[in-house]
Design a protein around this motif. Structure first.
Motif: not given
Length: 278
Positions: A83-110
């Motif tokens: 993900m860091e390599e993808i972001a770097a090639r797009l000229g972006l910095e990555v900000e990581w958010v740690d959350t429970g696996f079962d909540a990832l999809i609902s939080q992304l949708a929100a």
């Protein structure tokens, strides 16, 4: 003669006065306005639809080595490097958010983050809520047992207790196929493996890379590999077609120029799967 000239002079003066009056009444010609660039008020500031310009906020369950984990205070792993390599090639910095696996999809949708990467299998059910990138990893399931276990494979699981991570395809597979077993869900694979080491359960069903990582660092044993034909994808919000296209294009470049193989070899042994080879 002088009287005629005087009348002529008076007429000329009158005509000049009328001309001057007409000029005074005529409005000045307006100046041309300065040229301005047209602005499209509907055009977003960031054409990738990101919440912060120049930053991609990425959600992950950062407790799943070797894909994502924290060591010496730094987030590391295969997913992280990719993900860091993808972001770097797009000229972006990555900000990581740690959350429970079962909540990832609902939080992304929100809209709590722009994308997710968490060794997440692409499924039709998940794709109803979020959009997935092209596959970036092939995965299978593995059955893990203790060093002195009599379990040699899934055929020995009747009456046994099997652990799995909550919200994963491993949990779904176990519930569907190990109907004679007791399925116990855990918030993370490390928690499930810890319960297995403490003899609280008889086995754990986990993604093979995580199972192999655990086998290498403990006395636990991978007793059977189950080919479930799974692939992982990077998740984005369904309506963000621009970000999805950018991730797919960049992922293809990373595979084509051999960078994917370099990242893969950092975290896994063996050959890169043919679909991800340059």
């Amino acid at each position: 003669m002088r009287s005629v000239n005087l009348r002529l002079l008076i007429s000329i003066v009158a005509l000049l006065a009328l001309a001057l009056a007409a000029c005074a009444d005529e409005p000045d010609e307006p100046e041309a306005p300065d040229e301005v660039d047209e602005v499209d008020e509907d055009e977003p500031v960031d054409d990738l639809g990101l919440a912060q310009e120049g930053v991609i906020v990425v959600g992950s369950d950062i407790d799943f080595p070797p894909f994502e984990f924290i060591e010496d205070g730094e987030i590391q792993g295969f997913d992280v490097d990719l993900m860091e390599e993808i972001a770097a090639r797009l000229g972006l910095e990555v900000e990581w958010v740690d959350t429970g696996f079962d909540a990832l999809i609902s939080q992304l949708a929100a809209d709590e983050f722009d994308a997710l990467i968490a060794a997440m299998t692409i499924t039709e059910e998940r794709a109803e809520t979020i959009a997935f990138s092209d596959p970036y990893f092939e995965a299978t399931q593995a059955l893990v047992v203790g060093p002195d276990s009599d379990i040699t494979g899934v055929g020995d699981l009747a009456g046994m207790s099997v652990g799995a991570q909550d919200g994963t395809t491993g949990e779904a597979y176990a519930e569907e196929n190990f109907t004679d077993s007791t399925i116990t869900s855990f918030p993370s694979y490390p928690a499930a493996f810890g319960a297995l080491e403490a003899d609280q359960i008889d086995a754990v069903l986990a993604d093979l890379p995580a199972a192999a990582e655990q086998e290498a660092r403990s006395d636990l044993v991978v007793t059977e590999v189950i080919d479930t034909d799974e692939v992982y994808g990077i998740g984005v919000q369904q309506d963000n077609e621009a970000l999805l296209a950018a991730i797919n294009d960049t992922l293809a470049e990373i595979i084509a120029d051999g960078t994917y193989a370099d990242i893969y070899s950092t975290w896994f042994e063996g050959d890169v799967p043919p679909r991800f080879a340059d």
